[in-house]
Design a protein around this motif. Structure first.
Motif: not given
Length: 501
Positions: A398-415
């Protein structure tokens, strides 16, 4: 620009399985020119650079050096043609000395066939002097700052008579003084006739040193212009294909009760004691110069480092944060400053990276439930607009921006109740930055307490409701949104505001 180009890429295309990375792209570089190559992550910049480095070969089109068609089928061939690439992740051996790194692969030998250590050291001194670097050649590279390591790489390229030098996000991890030294080196190399390709998401740098600017979008050439003929706003518009009227996408927040509070917290190693609080629905910026202790504070608040003194409270109740597991169980998330080294499992899929912090919520009695996993992952991929072929794509690709979104998604998934973001847009293009800022704004409206640690002052000012400034491991000042300016933040960061400089 007059004269024949040093480097010319004509109608170059490249495809990978399921992805068209470059489509008939053309690019020229002249001797003594700094040519900025700009575009969002995934625009094709990395693919073009890897062609020059001999990692990939074009499917069609051609490459010329001094008007002569060449085939660059290996890194060795690239080096023989005078092409050197300084990657964002530096290519040095940290356990070897500066001298050994400069000679790596080309070690001189004595007449008995042994490595000539004295000559290696002497050659290193001369190579470093050529770029004005006064570094002890016997120092292990791992003990040097990133800025000095970068100079060592440049010294190696210059010593190998490189004529084309590619600098990929060269200031991402540099202090301001190190960045200025790099710009001085760039100027010297330009005056010596070297051609430099400069890749950066920092517009102010591009406008400080570039002669021309080329923009790529979605694997295609969009425009090449002399720097003075195009405004930064026009460059951004060409990069993203639309106008960004408000980069920071911030709306009015109404902070609620205190979600997290630190009282006299210290790591016992120079950071602290720190007193601060974060309110629900508030974005707090944490500013300061490199080494001020910002990252250390974020890690203490998460439990990645244990506090030696002080107390941390969540919703008014004291908590013990002895490990990241304690942070997660208390509803705290941390996006660290280096996604590749500290956050992502690069050879695992998007799906696995997103669910890793909440496996208990997608399993029953230790058995993972695929339907639940798919729902959670798809929810984050869609909400964050992660550009991937599927949730089963490896994060490495993935591109750098999309990698960063994956990291964010990890945390947003646990609210989470509290989200700590350390350099959330480092190495991310302007379009992805805009999307990340919208995510931060949305989190605040959902009642999450957000702490943003950033070295980018405009970013801190753009996203924050309140700014805390650190200096020498302690809090030097606090500024409300209406009173915070770049000057006022720097006055506290440097100690001028308190008269302790």
């Amino acid at each position: 620009m007059s004269g024949a180009p040093l480097l010319r890429m004509a109608g170059v295309s490249k495809s990978f399985p399921g992805v068209r990375a470059l489509t008939e792209v053309s690019f020229e570089l002249h001797p003594g020119e700094v040519h900025a190559l700009m575009g969002e992550n995934g625009a094709g910049k990395s693919t073009l650079i890897k062609m020059l480095a001999g990692v990939h070969s074009p499917d069609s089109g051609g490459i010329e050096i001094d008007g002569r068609a060449v085939s660059i089928d290996s890194p060795q061939r690239a080096a023989s043609l005078g092409i050197a690439v300084i990657h964002q992740e530096l290519n040095l051996a940290p356990n070897l000395t500066v001298a050994q790194n400069l000679a790596l692969g080309q070690e001189p030998r004595t007449r008995w066939g042994l490595v000539d250590r004295a000559r290696i050291r002497g050659d290193a001194v001369r190579k470093l002097e050529r770029v004005g670097a006064y570094v002890d050649p016997d120092t292990p590279v791992g003990q040097l700052s990133v800025g000095i390591q970068q100079v060592v790489e440049i010294a190696r390229a210059v010593a190998q008579d490189a004529r084309v030098l590619v600098l990929d996000e060269p200031t991402a991890a540099l202090s301001e003084s190190e960045a200025q030294r790099l710009f001085e080196l760039v100027g010297e190399m330009r005056r010596n006739g070297m051609g430099l390709i400069y890749i950066s998401h920092r517009m102010e740098e591009v406008y400080q040193i570039a002669d021309r600017v080329t923009v790529f979008r979605d694997g295609e050439w969009v425009d090449t212009s002399p720097r003075g003929d195009v405004t930064p706003e026009q460059v951004v518009s060409r990069m993203v294909g639309r106008e960004l009227t408000d980069l920071y996408a911030r709306t009015r927040h109404v902070p609620g009760e205190v979600a997290l509070e630190a009282r006299g917290v210290s790591d016992g190693a120079g950071v602290g004691p720190v007193d601060l609080h974060l309110r629900a629905g508030e974005v707090v910026g944490l500013a300061g110069l490199i080494g001020a202790g910002r990252t250390e504070v974020a890690r203490l608040l998460f439990g990645a480092e244990r506090a030696k003194t002080g107390e941390i409270r969540l919703a008014g109740q004291p908590v013990r944060l002895r490990s990241p597991r304690d942070g997660i169980s208390n509803g705290i998330g941390l996006v660290p400053e280096s996604r590749k080294e500290q956050a992502l499992f690069l050879d695992m899929t998007v799906r696995d990276n997103v669910v890793v912090t909440g496996l208990g919520e997608v399993s029953d009695f230790g058995v993972l439930r695929r339907t639940r996993i798919a729902h959670r992952v798809n929810e984050q991929v869609e909400a964050l607009r992660v550009r991937c072929s599927s949730a089963l794509q490896r994060v490495r690709h993935l591109s750098g921006g999309n990698q960063q979104k994956v990291v964010l998604g990890r945390w947003l998934a646990i609210r989470p109740r509290v989200l700590l973001l350390d350099e959330p847009t480092r190495g991310v293009d302007v379009g992805a930055k805009h999307e990340i800022y919208k995510i931060i704004d949305g989190l605040a409206h959902e009642g999450v307490a957000v702490l943003v640690v950033s070295s980018d002052l405009p970013e801190v000012l753009g996203v924050s409701d309140r700014i805390i400034v650190m200096r020498n491991g302690v809090i030097a000042g606090e500024l409300g949104r209406d009173e915070a300016t770049e000057e006022s933040v720097m006055l506290h960061a440097t100690g001028v505001a308190s008269g302790t400089h």
